[in-house]
Design an enzyme around this catalytic site. Structure first.
Site, PDB file in Angstrom:
ATOM      1  CB  CYS A 116      -0.946   0.008   1.194  1.00 28.30           C
ATOM      2  SG  CYS A 116      -0.137   0.206   2.796  1.00 28.30           S
TER       3      CYS A 116
ATOM      4  CG  ASP B 221     -17.853 -34.047 -11.579  1.00 24.50           C
ATOM      5  OD1 ASP B 221     -18.561 -33.029 -11.529  1.00 24.50           O
ATOM      6  OD2 ASP B 221     -17.753 -34.867 -10.648  1.00 24.50           O
ATOM      7  CD  GLU B 222     -23.200 -33.105 -11.454  1.00 22.48           C
ATOM      8  OE1 GLU B 222     -24.357 -32.936 -11.876  1.00 22.48           O
ATOM      9  OE2 GLU B 222     -22.877 -32.974 -10.266  1.00 22.48           O
TER      10      GLU B 222
END
Length: 103
Positions: A23, A83-84
């Site tokens: 910062c 994975d679907e």
């Protein structure tokens, strides 16, 4: 060893004293304030409006669940985990009813 009071990052030695690399807080010297300009970029991913670009979508012979018309446009999206299988969406060309098939 000293840490920044703002962001708790370890301070490093610099010409102007101990300085925070994150910062730009300076301890033991003159601090310089800088503004970070963040530019918004337009996303490459476009979501089509209700009628926009529909003429470019492929059509399929499938019966509409609502009006019985036998033609609809279709598209596929990955709405669940990788994975679907993908979710297939259909929109009737006559009544504009949209439904999905989770294949």
């Amino acid at each position: 060893m000293k840490f920044c009071p703002n962001c708790e990052v370890k301070l490093k030695k610099s010409d102007s004293g101990l300085q925070c690399p994150k910062c730009d807080y300076v301890e033991g010297g003159i601090s310089k304030k800088t503004k970070k300009v963040i530019e918004e970029t337009e996303s490459e991913f476009n979501v089509l409006a209700e009628n926009e670009g529909e003429e470019a979508l492929p059509t399929i012979k499938i019966e509409c669940e609502k009006c019985g018309n036998d033609e609809a446009v279709w598209w596929m999206l990955q709405t669940r985990s990788a994975d679907e299988p993908t979710t297939q969406f259909y929109r009737c060309t006559k009544c504009r009813y949209t439904w999905r098939n989770y294949a």
